[in-house]
Write a protein that holds these residues in place. Structure first.
Motif, short mmCIF file in Angstrom:
data_model
loop_
_atom_site.label_atom_id
_atom_site.label_comp_id
_atom_site.label_asym_id
_atom_site.label_seq_id
_atom_site.Cartn_x
_atom_site.Cartn_y
_atom_site.Cartn_z
N HIS A 108 67.59 27.98 36.59
CA HIS A 108 66.17 28.17 36.30
C HIS A 108 65.50 26.83 36.01
N ASN A 109 66.14 26.00 35.20
CA ASN A 109 65.58 24.70 34.85
C ASN A 109 66.11 23.57 35.74
N ALA A 110 66.93 23.92 36.72
CA ALA A 110 67.45 22.98 37.72
C ALA A 110 68.14 21.78 37.07
N ARG A 111 69.09 22.07 36.17
CA ARG A 111 69.82 20.99 35.51
C ARG A 111 71.27 21.40 35.25
N ALA A 112 72.09 20.38 34.99
CA ALA A 112 73.50 20.60 34.63
C ALA A 112 74.00 19.37 33.90
N GLY A 113 75.07 19.57 33.14
CA GLY A 113 75.78 18.46 32.54
C GLY A 113 76.81 17.95 33.53
N VAL A 114 77.21 16.70 33.36
CA VAL A 114 78.23 16.13 34.23
C VAL A 114 79.22 15.34 33.38
N TYR A 171 75.31 15.26 46.05
CA TYR A 171 75.62 16.68 46.22
C TYR A 171 74.62 17.57 45.48
N VAL A 172 74.34 17.26 44.22
CA VAL A 172 73.42 18.13 43.46
C VAL A 172 71.99 18.03 43.96
N ARG A 173 71.63 16.88 44.49
CA ARG A 173 70.29 16.74 45.09
C ARG A 173 70.18 17.59 46.36
N SER A 174 71.14 17.45 47.25
CA SER A 174 71.02 18.07 48.56
C SER A 174 71.43 19.54 48.60
N LEU A 200 72.41 21.69 45.57
CA LEU A 200 72.00 22.53 44.43
C LEU A 200 70.53 22.38 44.09
N LYS A 201 69.89 21.36 44.66
CA LYS A 201 68.47 21.11 44.43
C LYS A 201 68.14 20.96 42.95
N LEU A 202 69.01 20.24 42.23
CA LEU A 202 68.78 20.04 40.80
C LEU A 202 67.70 19.01 40.55
N HIS A 203 67.06 19.15 39.42
CA HIS A 203 66.02 18.22 38.98
C HIS A 203 66.60 17.13 38.08
N GLN A 204 67.69 17.47 37.37
CA GLN A 204 68.27 16.49 36.48
C GLN A 204 69.72 16.80 36.14
N LEU A 205 70.45 15.74 35.79
CA LEU A 205 71.79 15.83 35.22
C LEU A 205 71.75 15.14 33.87
N TYR A 206 72.65 15.57 32.98
CA TYR A 206 72.78 14.88 31.70
C TYR A 206 74.26 14.67 31.40
N ALA A 207 74.53 13.72 30.52
CA ALA A 207 75.90 13.41 30.12
C ALA A 207 75.92 13.14 28.63
N ASN A 208 76.95 13.62 27.96
CA ASN A 208 77.19 13.38 26.54
C ASN A 208 78.38 12.44 26.44
N ILE A 209 78.17 11.25 25.84
CA ILE A 209 79.22 10.24 25.81
C ILE A 209 79.36 9.72 24.38
N LEU A 210 80.60 9.65 23.89
CA LEU A 210 80.82 9.06 22.58
C LEU A 210 80.36 7.60 22.60
N GLU A 211 79.71 7.17 21.52
CA GLU A 211 79.08 5.85 21.55
C GLU A 211 80.07 4.69 21.66
N ASP A 212 81.33 4.92 21.38
CA ASP A 212 82.31 3.83 21.53
C ASP A 212 82.99 3.82 22.90
N ASN A 213 82.57 4.72 23.79
CA ASN A 213 83.12 4.77 25.15
C ASN A 213 82.25 3.88 26.05
N GLN A 258 70.37 11.01 30.40
CA GLN A 258 69.69 11.91 31.35
C GLN A 258 69.37 11.15 32.63
N HIS A 259 69.47 11.85 33.74
CA HIS A 259 69.10 11.28 35.04
C HIS A 259 68.17 12.27 35.72
N LEU A 260 66.90 11.89 35.87
CA LEU A 260 65.96 12.71 36.62
C LEU A 260 66.15 12.36 38.10
N LEU A 261 66.36 13.39 38.89
CA LEU A 261 66.70 13.17 40.30
C LEU A 261 65.46 13.12 41.19
#
Length: 181
Positions: A87-93, A118-121, A123-136, A178-181
């Motif tokens: 619905h919101n055209a997003r996913a985590g990666v 792949y997600v652009r072509s 799944l037609k997603l609008h954005q991807l997001y990632a959660n990363i520990l700050e020491d990584n 966040q990455h807006l596609l």
């Protein structure tokens, strides 16, 4: 446009022969803080997961792909789409290159580039997001170089065991990209 094949790696669906590799990865306690795992997985549960991996992302809201070397065909890591929200055209990666000797060779960058295409072509997603520990730092550099932007910090977000200190807990900040596609 071919979206799942690059110069040095390709992405593919999970196969039954991936059982031992995935079991090893999922049960590596050094990686649990990245995946928020707190209990080991049985061979049976991994086998069931692989058997059901063919289910559509629209149904299960996630997709896990194997990252494989184009020459040796060896599984060198995994890339996941999770929390898929059509619905919101997003996913985590999330991405993992298992062996240290395979890190820093551009495999992660190429896998991330492939999944972005792949997600652009497809799944037609609008954005991807990632959660990363700050020491990584390596992951932060990987995602930043791929066009992800830091949009926030979740303070003391992840409880982790202290490195080298048995039974001592600490908390780490998690950075949201966040990455807006």
């Amino acid at each position: 446009m071919v979206t799942l094949k690059g110069n040095t790696i390709f992405l593919r669906a999970l196969e039954p022969e991936d059982l031992q590799s995935i079991h090893r990865i999922e049960n590596d306690e050094r990686l649990w803080s990245v995946s928020e795992t707190v209990v080991p997985f049985s061979v049976y549960s991994i086998k069931e997961y692989i058997a059901n991996a063919h289910k559509d992302i629209y149904e299960v809201k996630q997709l896990r792909l194997a990252i494989c070397n184009t020459v040796s065909k060896e599984l060198i890591g995994l890339i996941d789409l999770f929390d898929y929200d059509p619905h919101n055209a997003r996913a985590g990666v999330g991405i993992l290159i298992e062996a240290k000797e395979n890190r820093g060779k551009g495999y992660g960058k190429e896998a991330l580039d492939l999944i972005l295409n792949y997600v652009r072509s497809h799944l037609k997603l609008h954005q991807l997001y990632a959660n990363i520990l700050e020491d990584n730092i390596a992951s932060i550099q990987l995602f930043t170089n791929a066009g992800f932007v830091k949009i926030g910090v979740k303070k003391d977000w992840r409880r982790v065991n202290g490195e080298g200190v048995r039974f001592r807990e600490s908390y780490k900040n998690e950075v949201l990209f966040q990455h807006l596609l």
